[in-house]
Design a protein around this motif. Sequence first.
Motif, PDB file in Angstrom:
ATOM      1  N   MET A 180      52.546 126.892  11.844  1.00  0.00           N
ATOM      2  CA  MET A 180      52.344 126.870  13.289  1.00  0.00           C
ATOM      3  C   MET A 180      51.411 127.999  13.726  1.00  0.00           C
ATOM      4  N   ARG A 181      51.595 129.168  13.150  1.00  0.00           N
ATOM      5  CA  ARG A 181      50.759 130.306  13.525  1.00  0.00           C
ATOM      6  C   ARG A 181      49.304 130.099  13.110  1.00  0.00           C
ATOM      7  N   VAL A 182      49.096 129.413  12.003  1.00  0.00           N
ATOM      8  CA  VAL A 182      47.722 129.123  11.578  1.00  0.00           C
ATOM      9  C   VAL A 182      47.054 128.183  12.575  1.00  0.00           C
ATOM     10  N   PHE A 183      47.746 127.103  12.945  1.00  0.00           N
ATOM     11  CA  PHE A 183      47.189 126.183  13.943  1.00  0.00           C
ATOM     12  C   PHE A 183      46.989 126.883  15.281  1.00  0.00           C
ATOM     13  N   TRP A 184      47.925 127.736  15.634  1.00  0.00           N
ATOM     14  CA  TRP A 184      47.891 128.463  16.902  1.00  0.00           C
ATOM     15  C   TRP A 184      46.688 129.402  16.948  1.00  0.00           C
ATOM     16  N   GLN A 185      46.465 130.129  15.868  1.00  0.00           N
ATOM     17  CA  GLN A 185      45.380 131.098  15.830  1.00  0.00           C
ATOM     18  C   GLN A 185      44.012 130.442  15.647  1.00  0.00           C
ATOM     19  N   ARG A 186      43.924 129.474  14.741  1.00  0.00           N
ATOM     20  CA  ARG A 186      42.628 128.911  14.363  1.00  0.00           C
ATOM     21  C   ARG A 186      42.279 127.627  15.103  1.00  0.00           C
ATOM     22  N   GLY A 187      43.280 126.925  15.614  1.00  0.00           N
ATOM     23  CA  GLY A 187      43.054 125.589  16.148  1.00  0.00           C
ATOM     24  C   GLY A 187      43.125 124.563  15.032  1.00  0.00           C
ATOM     25  N   TYR A 188      43.337 123.315  15.404  1.00  0.00           N
ATOM     26  CA  TYR A 188      43.515 122.264  14.404  1.00  0.00           C
ATOM     27  C   TYR A 188      42.309 122.149  13.473  1.00  0.00           C
ATOM     28  N   ALA A 189      41.114 122.114  14.051  1.00  0.00           N
ATOM     29  CA  ALA A 189      39.911 121.854  13.257  1.00  0.00           C
ATOM     30  C   ALA A 189      39.684 122.919  12.189  1.00  0.00           C
ATOM     31  N   ASP A 190      39.970 124.188  12.502  1.00  0.00           N
ATOM     32  CA  ASP A 190      39.681 125.281  11.581  1.00  0.00           C
ATOM     33  C   ASP A 190      40.889 125.694  10.741  1.00  0.00           C
ATOM     34  N   ALA A 191      41.999 124.981  10.912  1.00  0.00           N
ATOM     35  CA  ALA A 191      43.180 125.269  10.097  1.00  0.00           C
ATOM     36  C   ALA A 191      43.051 124.495   8.783  1.00  0.00           C
ATOM     37  N   SER A 192      42.360 125.085   7.836  1.00  0.00           N
ATOM     38  CA  SER A 192      42.119 124.399   6.568  1.00  0.00           C
ATOM     39  C   SER A 192      43.389 124.355   5.737  1.00  0.00           C
ATOM     40  N   LEU A 193      43.424 123.444   4.778  1.00  0.00           N
ATOM     41  CA  LEU A 193      44.568 123.373   3.877  1.00  0.00           C
ATOM     42  C   LEU A 193      44.704 124.646   3.059  1.00  0.00           C
ATOM     43  N   ASP A 194      43.576 125.264   2.740  1.00  0.00           N
ATOM     44  CA  ASP A 194      43.626 126.531   2.011  1.00  0.00           C
ATOM     45  C   ASP A 194      44.301 127.607   2.868  1.00  0.00           C
ATOM     46  N   ALA A 195      43.932 127.661   4.155  1.00  0.00           N
ATOM     47  CA  ALA A 195      44.544 128.650   5.056  1.00  0.00           C
ATOM     48  C   ALA A 195      46.027 128.366   5.245  1.00  0.00           C
ATOM     49  N   LEU A 196      46.371 127.098   5.385  1.00  0.00           N
ATOM     50  CA  LEU A 196      47.778 126.723   5.546  1.00  0.00           C
ATOM     51  C   LEU A 196      48.575 127.053   4.286  1.00  0.00           C
ATOM     52  N   GLY A 197      47.970 126.792   3.119  1.00  0.00           N
ATOM     53  CA  GLY A 197      48.639 127.096   1.870  1.00  0.00           C
ATOM     54  C   GLY A 197      48.828 128.585   1.673  1.00  0.00           C
ATOM     55  N   SER A 198      47.806 129.354   2.028  1.00  0.00           N
ATOM     56  CA  SER A 198      47.891 130.806   1.886  1.00  0.00           C
ATOM     57  C   SER A 198      48.985 131.375   2.778  1.00  0.00           C
ATOM     58  N   ALA A 199      49.075 130.857   4.015  1.00  0.00           N
ATOM     59  CA  ALA A 199      50.062 131.367   4.966  1.00  0.00           C
ATOM     60  C   ALA A 199      51.486 130.992   4.576  1.00  0.00           C
ATOM     61  N   THR A 200      51.647 129.795   4.061  1.00  0.00           N
ATOM     62  CA  THR A 200      52.992 129.298   3.749  1.00  0.00           C
ATOM     63  C   THR A 200      53.438 129.594   2.321  1.00  0.00           C
ATOM     64  N   GLY A 201      52.470 129.901   1.458  1.00  0.00           N
ATOM     65  CA  GLY A 201      52.801 130.119   0.059  1.00  0.00           C
ATOM     66  C   GLY A 201      52.996 128.830  -0.719  1.00  0.00           C
ATOM     67  N   LEU A 202      52.569 127.708  -0.130  1.00  0.00           N
ATOM     68  CA  LEU A 202      52.706 126.403  -0.783  1.00  0.00           C
ATOM     69  C   LEU A 202      51.344 125.837  -1.140  1.00  0.00           C
TER      70      LEU A 202
END
Length: 203
Positions: free
Chosen positions: A17-39
């Motif tokens: 949620m924080r990744v989408f919140w900070q970056r927006g949907y378009a810039d919330a890459s799977l790499d960024a989501l994976g890095s933030a969540t550890g998955l």
Amino acid sequence: MPGRKQFDVNAVLDQAMRVFWQRGYADASLDALGSATGLGRGSLYGAFGNKDALFRKCLDHYSSIYGTQYERALAAYPGDPVRAVEAFFDVILTRIADPSVPTGCLIAQSAAQSPTLNEENGTRIRGLLDVQRRRVREALAGASADAQVLDELATFVVAVNQSLAVLSRARVPDAQLRSVASLACTTVADTLARATSKGLTRD
């Protein structure tokens, strides 16, 4: 199950949620989501589906946290709609000032990027804005004013809320944001007072 990595779903949703919140949907890459969540991608897909599905779950997670706070604030002053709106803005400004979360608002951030969202996610965003408007409208329901006036005021309050989120993203100082919220509350009070006066005059 043995061999399957266990994780706290709410904690993962909070980080995504924080990744989408900070970056927006378009810039919330799977790499960024994976890095933030550890998955990894496979774990994210396996647990939540694709990026669109994860985004919807994050919207719901955000709403469950802050929507509940808004609802409590708006319901805390039955019979006093102006005080209820003041409490609503106080919750919003407290969230904006919280250094532990991204600036702005996930819903406002997502609404601004609506052209990049698929139809289902765009509909979800509009639905969350509608829920917010209905909550404000319910807090205004006891006022002596025509339904149209109350409808317009509810839309106005939600619009100011979204504007505060946008201004906070631009690093507008807290004092200025509070001035905007204060003026909005004054507008609500004055509008209701005029509506009540007209109603008494007609009677």
